[in-house]
Design a protein around this motif. Structure first.
Motif, PDB file in Angstrom:
ATOM      1  N   GLY A  34       0.826  -1.202   0.000  1.00  0.00           N
ATOM      2  CA  GLY A  34       0.000   0.000   0.000  1.00  0.00           C
ATOM      3  C   GLY A  34       0.857   1.247   0.000  1.00  0.00           C
ATOM      4  O   GLY A  34       2.084   1.183   0.109  1.00  0.00           O
ATOM      5  N   ASP A  35       0.201   2.410  -0.100  1.00  0.00           N
ATOM      6  CA  ASP A  35       0.907   3.682  -0.192  1.00  0.00           C
ATOM      7  C   ASP A  35       1.265   4.186   1.212  1.00  0.00           C
ATOM      8  O   ASP A  35       0.396   4.310   2.078  1.00  0.00           O
ATOM      9  CB  ASP A  35       0.019   4.713  -0.900  1.00  0.00           C
ATOM     10  CG  ASP A  35       0.796   5.954  -1.318  1.00  0.00           C
ATOM     11  OD1 ASP A  35       1.966   6.089  -0.890  1.00  0.00           O
ATOM     12  OD2 ASP A  35       0.237   6.779  -2.059  1.00  0.00           O
ATOM     13  N   THR A  36       2.528   4.444   1.440  1.00  0.00           N
ATOM     14  CA  THR A  36       2.966   4.980   2.731  1.00  0.00           C
ATOM     15  C   THR A  36       3.025   6.508   2.735  1.00  0.00           C
ATOM     16  O   THR A  36       3.352   7.106   3.763  1.00  0.00           O
ATOM     17  CB  THR A  36       4.348   4.413   3.105  1.00  0.00           C
ATOM     18  OG1 THR A  36       5.245   4.546   1.988  1.00  0.00           O
ATOM     19  CG2 THR A  36       4.234   2.939   3.474  1.00  0.00           C
ATOM     20  N   GLU A  38       5.352   9.007   4.635  1.00  0.00           N
ATOM     21  CA  GLU A  38       5.241   9.274   6.064  1.00  0.00           C
ATOM     22  C   GLU A  38       5.391   8.028   6.937  1.00  0.00           C
ATOM     23  O   GLU A  38       5.854   8.117   8.069  1.00  0.00           O
ATOM     24  CB  GLU A  38       3.874   9.914   6.377  1.00  0.00           C
ATOM     25  CG  GLU A  38       3.646  11.262   5.738  1.00  0.00           C
ATOM     26  CD  GLU A  38       4.493  12.363   6.352  1.00  0.00           C
ATOM     27  OE1 GLU A  38       4.912  12.197   7.522  1.00  0.00           O
ATOM     28  OE2 GLU A  38       4.747  13.371   5.678  1.00  0.00           O
ATOM     29  N   LEU A  39       4.985   6.868   6.427  1.00  0.00           N
ATOM     30  CA  LEU A  39       4.878   5.677   7.265  1.00  0.00           C
ATOM     31  C   LEU A  39       6.041   4.718   7.076  1.00  0.00           C
ATOM     32  O   LEU A  39       6.843   4.859   6.150  1.00  0.00           O
ATOM     33  CB  LEU A  39       3.564   4.947   6.960  1.00  0.00           C
ATOM     34  CG  LEU A  39       2.289   5.798   7.028  1.00  0.00           C
ATOM     35  CD1 LEU A  39       1.073   4.960   6.663  1.00  0.00           C
ATOM     36  CD2 LEU A  39       2.129   6.422   8.409  1.00  0.00           C
ATOM     37  N   ASN A  40       6.117   3.734   7.962  1.00  0.00           N
ATOM     38  CA  ASN A  40       7.054   2.620   7.857  1.00  0.00           C
ATOM     39  C   ASN A  40       6.251   1.404   7.394  1.00  0.00           C
ATOM     40  O   ASN A  40       5.030   1.448   7.301  1.00  0.00           O
ATOM     41  CB  ASN A  40       7.684   2.325   9.225  1.00  0.00           C
ATOM     42  CG  ASN A  40       8.121   3.583   9.945  1.00  0.00           C
ATOM     43  OD1 ASN A  40       9.088   4.227   9.568  1.00  0.00           O
ATOM     44  ND2 ASN A  40       7.403   3.951  11.002  1.00  0.00           N
ATOM     45  N   CYS A  41       6.934   0.312   7.122  1.00  0.00           N
ATOM     46  CA  CYS A  41       6.181  -0.873   6.733  1.00  0.00           C
ATOM     47  C   CYS A  41       6.988  -2.140   6.990  1.00  0.00           C
ATOM     48  O   CYS A  41       8.211  -2.102   7.159  1.00  0.00           O
ATOM     49  CB  CYS A  41       5.755  -0.808   5.264  1.00  0.00           C
ATOM     50  SG  CYS A  41       7.094  -1.157   4.084  1.00  0.00           S
ATOM     51  N   GLU A  42       6.259  -3.256   7.010  1.00  0.00           N
ATOM     52  CA  GLU A  42       6.876  -4.583   7.043  1.00  0.00           C
ATOM     53  C   GLU A  42       6.785  -5.160   5.642  1.00  0.00           C
ATOM     54  O   GLU A  42       5.737  -5.064   4.993  1.00  0.00           O
ATOM     55  CB  GLU A  42       6.132  -5.491   8.027  1.00  0.00           C
ATOM     56  CG  GLU A  42       6.697  -6.905   8.080  1.00  0.00           C
ATOM     57  CD  GLU A  42       5.616  -7.939   8.391  1.00  0.00           C
ATOM     58  OE1 GLU A  42       5.948  -9.132   8.417  1.00  0.00           O
ATOM     59  OE2 GLU A  42       4.453  -7.540   8.587  1.00  0.00           O
ATOM     60  N   VAL A  43       7.863  -5.697   5.162  1.00  0.00           N
ATOM     61  CA  VAL A  43       7.886  -6.337   3.846  1.00  0.00           C
ATOM     62  C   VAL A  43       8.264  -7.804   4.024  1.00  0.00           C
ATOM     63  O   VAL A  43       8.537  -8.259   5.132  1.00  0.00           O
ATOM     64  CB  VAL A  43       8.876  -5.620   2.895  1.00  0.00           C
ATOM     65  CG1 VAL A  43       8.377  -4.224   2.556  1.00  0.00           C
ATOM     66  CG2 VAL A  43      10.266  -5.542   3.504  1.00  0.00           C
ATOM     67  N   GLN A  44       8.286  -8.521   2.916  1.00  0.00           N
ATOM     68  CA  GLN A  44       8.490  -9.961   3.003  1.00  0.00           C
ATOM     69  C   GLN A  44       9.815 -10.331   3.653  1.00  0.00           C
ATOM     70  O   GLN A  44       9.890 -11.279   4.450  1.00  0.00           O
ATOM     71  CB  GLN A  44       8.407 -10.585   1.607  1.00  0.00           C
ATOM     72  CG  GLN A  44       8.491 -12.106   1.613  1.00  0.00           C
ATOM     73  CD  GLN A  44       8.276 -12.691   0.231  1.00  0.00           C
ATOM     74  OE1 GLN A  44       8.116 -11.961  -0.745  1.00  0.00           O
ATOM     75  NE2 GLN A  44       8.268 -14.012   0.125  1.00  0.00           N
ATOM     76  N   ASP A  45      10.858  -9.601   3.344  1.00  0.00           N
ATOM     77  CA  ASP A  45      12.182  -9.959   3.871  1.00  0.00           C
ATOM     78  C   ASP A  45      12.614  -9.104   5.051  1.00  0.00           C
ATOM     79  O   ASP A  45      13.759  -9.172   5.479  1.00  0.00           O
ATOM     80  CB  ASP A  45      13.233  -9.865   2.756  1.00  0.00           C
ATOM     81  CG  ASP A  45      13.353  -8.450   2.193  1.00  0.00           C
ATOM     82  OD1 ASP A  45      12.428  -7.641   2.432  1.00  0.00           O
ATOM     83  OD2 ASP A  45      14.362  -8.154   1.532  1.00  0.00           O
ATOM     84  N   GLY A  46      11.693  -8.297   5.589  1.00  0.00           N
ATOM     85  CA  GLY A  46      12.110  -7.508   6.734  1.00  0.00           C
ATOM     86  C   GLY A  46      11.256  -6.287   6.998  1.00  0.00           C
ATOM     87  O   GLY A  46      10.034  -6.294   6.827  1.00  0.00           O
TER      88      GLY A  46
END
Length: 298
Positions: free
Chosen positions: A202-204, A207-215
């Motif tokens: 999704g669109d951050t 401003e935001l952080n995120c969790e992805v598949q490898d970290g």
């Protein structure tokens, strides 16, 4: 000549028999010298008192506490990782330049970067009391004023905090250097690069952080500046960033809502989007070891 010599001898005789001090001119006093000595004594007393007052005040400031953090339930932050020798050396190099390593003023967050990363050449021992061991490494986007080693040291301290996941059996974590095999990669990236890396989820919005598949992808803006909604300094907000994203990774896939007005917000609440009456909180657990949770958000 004989009479004159006799008179001179008589004078010398009278001089030798005259009591000492009688008839002598009194010693001259020097008012300026006395004033100078008195002034120096007064100045030394004033300086001594000022030094004692300054020294007593300085002793009350303990390292590792954020000056901006209000009293109450606030948690003392870990000691500044920049005190390590390697980070000190990097910091001194930047100070000699007068600015950060990239030539920008400290605290200035670039909107975008090259999209390439430098791994932290740092490693540590496993921390945690249970669960699977997750080896993680830290990378920082090139051209920003954040030391990869310092960031890795700080993240290691966050995961080892007594109110964090590792201390409550939710997993074990170990910092490894960038060249070693890792289960999790934590990247600190500029807002534009964060948007690209997080786009799959999704669109951050820069401003935001995120969790992805490898970290985990940490938005540099949030790492440096914190959040306007968070009632605490950026160094404390970094605890929330890491605990929130690692929380997703260890099984808390859904976000949580505020459990009630005046209560601490769960770390799995998206606190940057609003507290909904809760108090901002950066740790999964209370000081007493209770898990801070709230209703699940679909």
């Amino acid at each position: 000549m004989g009479k004159r010599a006799a008179r001179n001898g008589a004078r010398r005789g009278r001089d030798h028999t005259r009591p000492r001090g009688r008839g002598r001119r009194p010693a001259r006093r020097h008012p300026r010298a006395l004033l100078l000595v008195g002034g120096l004594l007064g100045l030394s007393l004033i300086c001594g008192a000022a030094f004692a007052e300054w020294h007593d005040g300085d002793d009350t400031q303990q390292p590792g506490y954020a000056a901006e953090t209000p009293l109450g339930d606030r948690e003392p932050l870990p000691a500044d990782p920049s005190l390590s020798k390697s980070s000190k050396d990097e910091k001194q190099k930047d100070e000699k330049k007068g600015k950060g390593g990239s030539g920008r003023a400290p605290g200035d967050v670039p909107a975008s970067g090259p999209g390439t990363f430098t791994p932290a050449g740092a490693s540590g021992a496993p921390v945690g009391t249970g669960g699977p061991l997750r080896r993680y490494k830290v990378l920082v986007e090139d051209g920003v004023d954040v030391s990869p080693r310092q960031a890795a040291t700080e993240i290691e301290a966050i995961l080892a905090h007594p109110r964090s996941w590792a201390a409550h059996g939710r997993g074990r974590f170990q910092l490894v250097s960038g060249d070693d095999r890792a289960d999790v990669t934590i990247k600190i990236a500029t807002p534009a690069t964060t948007d690209k890396l997080c786009a799959v989820n999704g669109d951050t919005h820069g401003e935001l952080n995120c969790e992805v598949q490898d970290g985990v992808v940490v938005n540099l803006k949030r790492w440096v500046l914190g959040s306007p909604q968070y009632d605490g300094p950026p160094a404390e907000y970094r605890h929330l960033i890491i605990n929130h994203e690692i929380g997703h990774m260890i099984g808390f896939h859904q976000h949580m809502a505020c459990p009630g007005p005046g209560k601490p917000a769960p770390v799995m609440q998206q606190q940057i989007k609003g507290l909904d009456g809760c108090k901002s909180n950066a740790w999964p657990y209370t000081k007493g070891g209770a898990f801070v949770e709230g209703p699940s958000v679909p």
